[in-house]
Each structure stands twice: as structure tokens, then as C-alpha cells.
Design a protein around this motif. Sequence first.
Motif, PDB file in Angstrom:
ATOM      1  N   TYR A  50      84.460  48.761   0.139  1.00 33.01           N
ATOM      2  CA  TYR A  50      84.324  48.952  -1.297  1.00 33.01           C
ATOM      3  C   TYR A  50      84.493  47.618  -2.018  1.00 33.01           C
ATOM      4  O   TYR A  50      85.533  46.962  -1.888  1.00 33.01           O
ATOM      5  CB  TYR A  50      85.359  49.951  -1.818  1.00 33.01           C
ATOM      6  N   PRO A  94      85.069  54.191  -9.644  1.00 32.67           N
ATOM      7  CA  PRO A  94      85.544  53.428  -8.490  1.00 32.67           C
ATOM      8  C   PRO A  94      86.580  54.206  -7.686  1.00 32.67           C
ATOM      9  O   PRO A  94      87.416  54.911  -8.253  1.00 32.67           O
ATOM     10  CB  PRO A  94      86.166  52.174  -9.122  1.00 32.67           C
ATOM     11  N   HIS A 115      84.683  46.053  -5.709  1.00 30.62           N
ATOM     12  CA  HIS A 115      84.891  46.363  -7.123  1.00 30.62           C
ATOM     13  C   HIS A 115      84.950  45.059  -7.901  1.00 30.62           C
ATOM     14  O   HIS A 115      85.842  44.232  -7.689  1.00 30.62           O
ATOM     15  CB  HIS A 115      86.199  47.144  -7.319  1.00 30.62           C
ATOM     16  N   ARG A 143      84.647  52.211   5.887  1.00 31.64           N
ATOM     17  CA  ARG A 143      84.295  52.067   4.471  1.00 31.64           C
ATOM     18  C   ARG A 143      84.539  50.640   4.001  1.00 31.64           C
ATOM     19  O   ARG A 143      85.486  49.985   4.441  1.00 31.64           O
ATOM     20  CB  ARG A 143      85.123  53.043   3.625  1.00 31.64           C
ATOM     21  N   ASP A 185      92.103  57.872   0.414  1.00 35.17           N
ATOM     22  CA  ASP A 185      91.590  57.163  -0.756  1.00 35.17           C
ATOM     23  C   ASP A 185      92.077  57.859  -2.018  1.00 35.17           C
ATOM     24  O   ASP A 185      92.669  58.938  -1.962  1.00 35.17           O
ATOM     25  CB  ASP A 185      90.061  57.090  -0.733  1.00 35.17           C
ATOM     26  N   LYS A 228      80.043  48.338  -5.576  1.00 36.93           N
ATOM     27  CA  LYS A 228      79.336  48.746  -4.362  1.00 36.93           C
ATOM     28  C   LYS A 228      80.319  49.468  -3.443  1.00 36.93           C
ATOM     29  O   LYS A 228      81.365  48.932  -3.094  1.00 36.93           O
ATOM     30  CB  LYS A 228      78.743  47.532  -3.644  1.00 36.93           C
ATOM     31  N   GLN A 229      79.950  50.689  -3.054  1.00 38.48           N
ATOM     32  CA  GLN A 229      80.798  51.490  -2.176  1.00 38.48           C
ATOM     33  C   GLN A 229      79.964  51.964  -0.991  1.00 38.48           C
ATOM     34  O   GLN A 229      78.931  52.605  -1.153  1.00 38.48           O
ATOM     35  CB  GLN A 229      81.371  52.692  -2.944  1.00 38.48           C
ATOM     36  N   SER A 230      80.439  51.627   0.207  1.00 39.56           N
ATOM     37  CA  SER A 230      79.713  51.937   1.436  1.00 39.56           C
ATOM     38  C   SER A 230      80.607  52.756   2.362  1.00 39.56           C
ATOM     39  O   SER A 230      81.784  52.415   2.558  1.00 39.56           O
ATOM     40  CB  SER A 230      79.276  50.648   2.130  1.00 39.56           C
ATOM     41  N   TRP A 231      80.045  53.825   2.935  1.00 37.89           N
ATOM     42  CA  TRP A 231      80.818  54.713   3.808  1.00 37.89           C
ATOM     43  C   TRP A 231      79.924  55.154   4.968  1.00 37.89           C
ATOM     44  O   TRP A 231      78.899  55.789   4.771  1.00 37.89           O
ATOM     45  CB  TRP A 231      81.312  55.913   3.027  1.00 37.89           C
TER      46      TRP A 231
END
Length: 281
Positions: free
Chosen positions: A147, A249, A149, A145, A235, A117-120
Amino acid sequence: KMIRAFKAVSGSSGDWEAPSFSDGLLKFGRGWTSGWSAEVLGYRTHDTWAVDHIASDVIAPRWGEALLGVRTRYENAQWRFDGRLSIDRATVRFQEPDDTILNHRDVVRLLDFIDLKQSWTSGSVELQRVARRWSATGGFTLDARAYRHLWGFNRARDWFTRHRAEGYDTLATQTIGGAFAEAALLGGSRWSLTAGGHVSLLEGTPYVAPRLVAGAQLSETIRLELAANRRHQFDAITEESREGSTTQPVFLLEKPRTADMVALAGTWRPTSSALGGRHGG
């Protein structure tokens, strides 16, 4: 090429088959005579691979991304305003039983899984003052952000990259506040100068990225431009995505990478007389 890659990773054997992915994009905009305008944009993509069997403990490989953005602008003869806010979410899910042999004799049923799940969330405001021979711009930025993993399966190197471990579990967050300012001067048709910078604040540490662009008209036919700037990357990704692969990822850096760049460009535009042209009288 893309169809061959899809058939290889999805296990499809037919010549004709509906694609497993879906994409959608919606954009609405409105402008007013007062100088204000607004835009709303939504985007979503989703993909699913086929699995050999369906059961309660099986989640077919699926991944996707969704974006919602809002932007508002204002412009008149002297002032310009721009504000934006966007929210982006990306996910990868997978789960399937796997019979693992331990000690060369014991068979243990485990679950191969991915939960990525990656949120920005990103926003900025910008204000600009424009005049005949100069302009000034300033504003603020904010990026947050988170993240998550989490995976554990023996095909992790095939799905992501050979450089990743078969098991991984981490939660990383990053919040970057920033401020920027820039001024531009125009010396008629002979020269121009733009200078400014962006300060990013990460974990209480400021990172300064200056920028300079200078141009000069040396003659009627020759113009030179010099540009120098610094960029920060907060990143990193271990490997670029391949056609037909899942969302990769992304890892947040505690200290950004820095790149300093300088470029010099020259333009020669010969006149008609230099090319041997002649005007008739």
C-alpha cells in the motif's frame, strides 16, 4: 440519495447528466465430466469527478479498482480440491494547483495532490476428504499486500476523514502465510462436532485462530448448537466509505486485532400433536 451525493461532490448542476462512473464484470466457467471445473473472473470500476479548469498540471479526481481471479475445483465421491488466485489493484489520483498564503502576505503556488495505490495478491489451496460420518479439510493460504499512501492538500479531511493529516507519505508491505485444518464428525442424527484452526504467520510470529462448532439433538423437537472461534484482522480503516466518496486508504497492522466470539443457538420445532393437530383415521 446517491444522485444527490454525486451532484454534491462532483459539482454537477444539471438535472440530467451521464454518471461519471463505469463498472464491468466478466465471468467465464467450464466444467468437465472428469470432475474438474475452472472459473476466470474479471472486475473493474472507475469514477472521475469534474474540475473547474483543465491544464497540463491538472489531474481530475479519479479512482478505481480492478480484480482478476482464477479458481479451479475438483470433486468426486471422496475427495474435493479447491485452488484460487486473485490480484486486486485500487488507485486514487488527483492533482491541482493551489495558491497558498504564507506569512500572511506571500502567495506561493503549490500543487494539491493524491497518489494512492493499494495492491493485494491472494491465493489458497484446499483439500478435503469426505466419508459417511466424518470429513477432514486442510490447506494453505498466502496474502501479499503493498500500500502506497501519498497525499498533500488542505481538503484531505473532506475526501478521506477528519482524523487524517493534510499531508501523508508512507509505503507499507505485508505478507501473511497461513495453514489451516479442520475435522468434522457426525454421530448419526443425535450430534455433530467440527473442530479446527487457522495459523497465520506474520513477520515470523504465528497467530492461532481456533474454531469449534458442536450440535446436539436433545429431543425430537429441540436442538442446540454451540459455536466458538477466534478471528484476526490484519488491516484497519479510519472511517467507512460514504456514498459518493473516493476509495478510502487502508492501513496495514504490525500486530493483528483479535476477536473471540461465542454463540449459542437453540431450535424448537414442535410436532403436530404439540400444536394441537390431529391425524384423521
